[in-house]
Design an enzyme around this catalytic site. Sequence first.
Site, PDB file in Angstrom:
ATOM      1  N   GLU A   1      -9.695  -2.385   5.317  1.00 27.60           N
ATOM      2  CA  GLU A   1     -10.286  -2.138   6.628  1.00 27.60           C
ATOM      3  C   GLU A   1     -11.482  -3.075   6.847  1.00 27.60           C
ATOM      4  O   GLU A   1     -12.006  -3.658   5.884  1.00 27.60           O
ATOM      5  CB  GLU A   1     -10.752  -0.676   6.699  1.00 27.60           C
ATOM      6  CG  GLU A   1      -9.621   0.349   6.610  1.00 27.60           C
ATOM      7  CD  GLU A   1      -8.873   0.544   7.922  1.00 27.60           C
ATOM      8  OE1 GLU A   1      -8.928  -0.341   8.805  1.00 27.60           O
ATOM      9  OE2 GLU A   1      -8.231   1.599   8.066  1.00 27.60           O
TER      10      GLU A   1
ATOM     11  N   HIS B   1      -6.866  -5.029  10.011  1.00 27.20           N
ATOM     12  CA  HIS B   1      -6.651  -4.711   8.597  1.00 27.20           C
ATOM     13  C   HIS B   1      -5.334  -5.289   8.087  1.00 27.20           C
ATOM     14  O   HIS B   1      -4.363  -5.408   8.829  1.00 27.20           O
ATOM     15  CB  HIS B   1      -6.792  -3.211   8.291  1.00 27.20           C
ATOM     16  CG  HIS B   1      -5.687  -2.331   8.762  1.00 27.20           C
ATOM     17  ND1 HIS B   1      -5.889  -1.201   9.516  1.00 27.20           N
ATOM     18  CD2 HIS B   1      -4.356  -2.372   8.553  1.00 27.20           C
ATOM     19  CE1 HIS B   1      -4.741  -0.596   9.746  1.00 27.20           C
ATOM     20  NE2 HIS B   1      -3.795  -1.296   9.183  1.00 27.20           N
TER      21      HIS B   1
ATOM     22  N   ASN C   1      -7.210  -3.345  14.204  1.00 32.64           N
ATOM     23  CA  ASN C   1      -8.580  -3.780  13.893  1.00 32.64           C
ATOM     24  C   ASN C   1      -8.600  -4.932  12.888  1.00 32.64           C
ATOM     25  O   ASN C   1      -9.633  -5.253  12.331  1.00 32.64           O
ATOM     26  CB  ASN C   1      -9.408  -2.606  13.356  1.00 32.64           C
ATOM     27  CG  ASN C   1      -8.803  -2.014  12.076  1.00 32.64           C
ATOM     28  OD1 ASN C   1      -7.763  -2.474  11.613  1.00 32.64           O
ATOM     29  ND2 ASN C   1      -9.461  -1.026  11.513  1.00 32.64           N
TER      30      ASN C   1
ATOM     31  N   ASP D   1       0.818  -1.210   0.000  1.00 29.79           N
ATOM     32  CA  ASP D   1       0.000   0.000   0.000  1.00 29.79           C
ATOM     33  C   ASP D   1       0.857   1.267   0.000  1.00 29.79           C
ATOM     34  O   ASP D   1       2.066   1.211   0.231  1.00 29.79           O
ATOM     35  CB  ASP D   1      -0.996   0.007   1.181  1.00 29.79           C
ATOM     36  CG  ASP D   1      -0.314  -0.243   2.524  1.00 29.79           C
ATOM     37  OD1 ASP D   1       0.896   0.004   2.653  1.00 29.79           O
ATOM     38  OD2 ASP D   1      -1.011  -0.696   3.456  1.00 29.79           O
TER      39      ASP D   1
END
Length: 243
Positions: A143, A138, A136, A67
């Site tokens: 996400e 990801h 979380n 990313d």
Amino acid sequence: MKIVVKQTAEEVDLAAAREVARQLLSRPESVLGLSTGSTVLGLHRALLRLHRECGVSFAGAVTFNVDEYAGVAPDHPGSCRFRIFEQLLNQVDIRRENCHLPDSEAEDFEQEARLYERRIAQAGGIDLQILGIGMNGHIGFNEPGTPFERDAHVAVISERSLSDKAEFYKKAGIAPRKAVTLGIRNIMRARRILLVAKGAAKRGIMEKTLLGPVTTEVPASVLQLHPDTTVILDSAAAPLNSP
Ligand code: GLP
């Protein structure tokens, strides 16, 4: 999934670096999927040691980062590009033209995502994808809630992820809102995956990732379905009932 629990963070770094070295030694022209983040810093350091001391070469390798922040200048110290070059790529014998990240200054980020995954396909696909994990769950910037079928895309970084990394963003002087990320589908296409997690703060999410249901609410849980994933954890991050 193969799950490896090490006592210390340093042992995790070394074990993970050895996995990368094994990949490069068995296939020098490997396509590596790289990540940035605090977790993989130690892995990069350990890999540099293996490069310098044991001659593990990147001369034939090709890399694609998972990313990049949209709108953060490529030469900004907070960009994924700057960090991966500084931490790893500038210090090994890789050819610069073989190192790829999404263009953080593209005019059209969705189009950039399409181009990026096409470049990966042209390179033959990713042999080994290295991943950290967000608090979380990801992976890359997929996400919670991101469909597993999603290809590379422009992701809106969640409030949770922004606040988890607030200190880093503040220090780096960036305020990202979006990122170009490989999608879950691209990640799942990698022939091998290496997920690394360290520290007690990651224990809860690792429990969900490894032992919980496969759900888009915990993006990393999809890795339970991948045929060749190795997870390397330190004992602090390992769920108490690690399988
Ligand atoms: C970031 C990146 C991920 C990274 C994760 C964990 O936001 N998008 O690729 O793996 O969060 O970061 P850290 O290792 O700093 O906890």
